[in-house]
Design a protein around this motif. Sequence first.
Motif, PDB file in Angstrom:
ATOM      1  N   UNK A 265     -13.958  64.484  45.576  1.00  0.00           N
ATOM      2  CA  UNK A 265     -12.882  64.295  46.552  1.00  0.00           C
ATOM      3  C   UNK A 265     -12.655  62.833  46.898  1.00  0.00           C
ATOM      4  N   UNK A 266     -13.588  61.978  46.568  1.00  0.00           N
ATOM      5  CA  UNK A 266     -13.462  60.569  46.906  1.00  0.00           C
ATOM      6  C   UNK A 266     -12.931  59.763  45.739  1.00  0.00           C
ATOM      7  N   UNK A 270      -8.632  63.930  42.320  1.00  0.00           N
ATOM      8  CA  UNK A 270      -9.446  65.056  42.773  1.00  0.00           C
ATOM      9  C   UNK A 270      -9.020  66.299  42.013  1.00  0.00           C
ATOM     10  N   UNK A 278     -12.500  79.187  49.200  1.00  0.00           N
ATOM     11  CA  UNK A 278     -11.122  79.270  49.703  1.00  0.00           C
ATOM     12  C   UNK A 278     -10.474  80.556  49.190  1.00  0.00           C
ATOM     13  N   UNK A 281     -12.040  83.588  51.016  1.00  0.00           N
ATOM     14  CA  UNK A 281     -11.508  83.679  52.382  1.00  0.00           C
ATOM     15  C   UNK A 281     -10.160  84.405  52.364  1.00  0.00           C
ATOM     16  N   UNK A 282      -9.285  84.030  51.437  1.00  0.00           N
ATOM     17  CA  UNK A 282      -7.976  84.682  51.367  1.00  0.00           C
ATOM     18  C   UNK A 282      -8.116  86.152  50.990  1.00  0.00           C
ATOM     19  N   UNK A 285      -9.369  88.231  53.787  1.00  0.00           N
ATOM     20  CA  UNK A 285      -8.313  88.438  54.770  1.00  0.00           C
ATOM     21  C   UNK A 285      -7.320  89.489  54.315  1.00  0.00           C
ATOM     22  N   UNK A 313     -15.681  69.542  48.279  1.00  0.00           N
ATOM     23  CA  UNK A 313     -14.235  69.419  48.498  1.00  0.00           C
ATOM     24  C   UNK A 313     -13.579  70.708  48.995  1.00  0.00           C
ATOM     25  N   UNK A 314     -14.329  71.810  49.054  1.00  0.00           N
ATOM     26  CA  UNK A 314     -13.743  73.064  49.545  1.00  0.00           C
ATOM     27  C   UNK A 314     -13.547  72.990  51.048  1.00  0.00           C
ATOM     28  N   UNK A 315     -12.338  73.306  51.496  1.00  0.00           N
ATOM     29  CA  UNK A 315     -12.073  73.291  52.931  1.00  0.00           C
ATOM     30  C   UNK A 315     -12.852  74.414  53.622  1.00  0.00           C
ATOM     31  N   UNK A 316     -12.912  75.571  52.983  1.00  0.00           N
ATOM     32  CA  UNK A 316     -13.627  76.692  53.599  1.00  0.00           C
ATOM     33  C   UNK A 316     -15.122  76.382  53.713  1.00  0.00           C
ATOM     34  N   UNK A 318     -16.498  73.466  54.121  1.00  0.00           N
ATOM     35  CA  UNK A 318     -16.709  72.539  55.242  1.00  0.00           C
ATOM     36  C   UNK A 318     -16.548  73.247  56.579  1.00  0.00           C
ATOM     37  N   UNK A 319     -15.546  74.141  56.670  1.00  0.00           N
ATOM     38  CA  UNK A 319     -15.338  74.845  57.937  1.00  0.00           C
ATOM     39  C   UNK A 319     -16.489  75.800  58.238  1.00  0.00           C
ATOM     40  N   UNK A 320     -17.020  76.436  57.192  1.00  0.00           N
ATOM     41  CA  UNK A 320     -18.056  77.454  57.401  1.00  0.00           C
ATOM     42  C   UNK A 320     -19.433  76.857  57.602  1.00  0.00           C
ATOM     43  N   UNK A 322     -20.019  73.248  58.092  1.00  0.00           N
ATOM     44  CA  UNK A 322     -20.092  71.938  58.722  1.00  0.00           C
ATOM     45  C   UNK A 322     -20.577  70.863  57.763  1.00  0.00           C
TER      46      UNK A 322
ATOM     47  N   UNK B 207      -4.475  84.548  56.936  1.00  0.00           N
ATOM     48  CA  UNK B 207      -4.266  84.782  55.506  1.00  0.00           C
ATOM     49  C   UNK B 207      -2.910  85.477  55.310  1.00  0.00           C
ATOM     50  N   UNK B 234      -4.936  73.690  57.658  1.00  0.00           N
ATOM     51  CA  UNK B 234      -5.549  73.949  56.358  1.00  0.00           C
ATOM     52  C   UNK B 234      -7.071  74.047  56.436  1.00  0.00           C
ATOM     53  N   UNK B 235      -7.578  74.451  57.577  1.00  0.00           N
ATOM     54  CA  UNK B 235      -9.020  74.470  57.823  1.00  0.00           C
ATOM     55  C   UNK B 235      -9.792  75.255  56.763  1.00  0.00           C
ATOM     56  N   UNK B 236      -9.232  76.354  56.322  1.00  0.00           N
ATOM     57  CA  UNK B 236      -9.882  77.181  55.306  1.00  0.00           C
ATOM     58  C   UNK B 236      -9.099  77.159  53.980  1.00  0.00           C
ATOM     59  N   UNK B 237      -8.205  76.172  53.844  1.00  0.00           N
ATOM     60  CA  UNK B 237      -7.469  76.023  52.585  1.00  0.00           C
ATOM     61  C   UNK B 237      -6.335  77.017  52.392  1.00  0.00           C
ATOM     62  N   UNK B 238      -5.922  77.693  53.479  1.00  0.00           N
ATOM     63  CA  UNK B 238      -4.962  78.786  53.345  1.00  0.00           C
ATOM     64  C   UNK B 238      -3.510  78.365  53.611  1.00  0.00           C
ATOM     65  N   UNK B 266     -13.882  64.021  56.495  1.00  0.00           N
ATOM     66  CA  UNK B 266     -15.323  63.772  56.449  1.00  0.00           C
ATOM     67  C   UNK B 266     -16.027  64.360  57.661  1.00  0.00           C
ATOM     68  N   UNK B 268     -16.971  67.212  60.674  1.00  0.00           N
ATOM     69  CA  UNK B 268     -17.535  68.558  60.604  1.00  0.00           C
ATOM     70  C   UNK B 268     -16.447  69.600  60.338  1.00  0.00           C
ATOM     71  N   UNK B 315      -4.271  66.558  48.991  1.00  0.00           N
ATOM     72  CA  UNK B 315      -4.593  66.481  47.562  1.00  0.00           C
ATOM     73  C   UNK B 315      -3.455  65.825  46.791  1.00  0.00           C
ATOM     74  N   UNK B 318      -3.517  62.050  47.150  1.00  0.00           N
ATOM     75  CA  UNK B 318      -4.539  61.404  46.333  1.00  0.00           C
ATOM     76  C   UNK B 318      -4.131  61.412  44.862  1.00  0.00           C
TER      77      UNK B 318
END
Lengths: 323, 323
Positions: A265-266, A270, A278, A281-282, A285, A313-316, A318-320, A322, B207, B234-238, B266, B268, B315, B318
């Motif tokens: 991601x850096x 990417x 991700x 999660x969908x 749901x 790089x997964x948003x889920x 990081x959310x799940x 931390x 979702x 976009x916390x969970x990429x959805x 970056x 939490x 994304x 970037x």
Amino acid sequence: MTDHEPTVLELGLPDPVRADGLPARVRIHEVGPRDGLQNESTALPVDVKAEFIARLAAAGLRTVEATSFVHPKWVPQLADAEELFPRVSGLPAEYPGLRLPVLVPNERGLDRALTLGAKDIAVFASATETFAQRNLNRSVAQSLEMFAPVVERATAAGVAVRGYLSMCFGDPWEGPVAPDQVVAVGRELLAFGCTELSLGDTIGTGTPGQVEALLAAFSAAGVGPERLAVHFHDTYGQALANTLTALRCGVSVVDSSAGGLGGCPYAKSATGNLATEDLVWMLNGLGIETGVDLAALASTSAWLAGHMGRPSPSRAVRALTGA
Amino acid sequence: MTDHEPTVLELGLPDPVRADGLPARVRIHEVGPRDGLQNESTALPVDVKAEFIARLAAAGLRTVEATSFVHPKWVPQLADAEELFPRVSGLPAEYPGLRLPVLVPNERGLDRALTLGAKDIAVFASATETFAQRNLNRSVAQSLEMFAPVVERATAAGVAVRGYLSMCFGDPWEGPVAPDQVVAVGRELLAFGCTELSLGDTIGTGTPGQVEALLAAFSAAGVGPERLAVHFHDTYGQALANTLTALRCGVSVVDSSAGGLGGCPYAKSATGNLATEDLVWMLNGLGIETGVDLAALASTSAWLAGHMGRPSPSRAVRALTGA
């Protein structure tokens, strides 16, 4: 998720379609250990890779592409395939229904895979001439000639073969790719005996209308969604929207990578795969069954991110977690 | 994109629907300078904010939420609203059709906005009791009582009022939110005179099935998609998959944030808004008109990321800029 009756997925029965047109269940083809790690600059120790695969199986994934028997010169990150595969090939005894496909580029790779007892392999073709030349050093037709005996010999040995088709939507040199061109190459792979065709958006430029158009073109050519998988990269953030579109078109096999492995991601680009978390999660749901324990999976990706030396790089994830 | 005849969007005509059920054009409600920056830990100089808004207008965005007249104690990042707004309020003369809404929490905020000549405002309500208490320090009913005179006075002054409704899908304390509950609060905001209702997935857990269910519930209650906007995080990429779903349900106003501002990648919890660039990439691919120059927009986000001291979480930004 490890102690259960065989599911319909494991029994291989066809996937039912729900009243809303979505599949009742999705088989996730986890590509993190292969497509993910092969595109990361960090090379992991074989112990970490083996534990990664075991943890993915424990989290409920039932198709985990384990490694690649390509020449180590081309993919040094996976040069330990001979050492890694025997460490994980016993996992299906522990997790009924678990498949551990490996990528093979040619007959030499097939020999290596068969020697180690692989039960599932995958071959990797290109829908475009430019990428075929650059990635495989031969034309599309020449690459298909190279794959034909691989598929034939594998099938004769009772080994199922998945066909990957890359650059199905856009090509960095050729631009947008015509659906008919993709269908033509895809049909040849299926005609050889590939049991499944994975349509790859290798550079991540595709959008939902292109997904619909390509799946419609396959359908018009007699190839229904039950023989197709989709493989999206999240380079432009389109992977999950494209996946949802493919599900609505009847596809029920989706490739993804735990934690979105496959692109830093850096880094400048990417180009990671769709993150499995991700996706799950969908699907959770939407009430679509996957058999995956999302918490266990996200925890696995957070653990691996520690070994990679960077956040997932997964948003889920990081959310799940931390992380 | 700055020198053109008035478009249908600018003329306010209804949005046509295409044969595939998607809208022919989408109005993007850019929330980066307000919702984005208010959730970032970095406070930017007023000069940078003014340039950011001007660059967004130059990139073709025609609704740019500029700032918030909330008490500086609660949102110190936007404490410079009185200084910022006069610096950008002349932009509509340069970019015909440009709207610069500002958030106002109460009558005091409305007074400040009207004094400075704001032509569009937004109020911010909660669909859940817990968030109303925590964010607004009053019940849902009490907050609606507070907004009623704001909407009435603004409307009397010829100022259009958008109603934000937060926690429309999930609430961190209450869990999933029932569509009927959201519809009940949303209808009250519309009954007060709000011209548009923006449905927010404030914590990003929603979702696509929930999006369909909520829009169906509004429709059943007599509120069609032409009065609704969607606002995904976009916390969970959805966010993009949810947006696509809303478009298929007839919504044609989408909130997003340039560069995905609103949550540090970056930190939490990466709770950024849907990135405008990821959205525009999809809409361009679908042939849906937005009027946005994606290259100019991505370049703006990359420039702002420099001021934020970190890469953009988008994304597409970037991939397009190498930032």
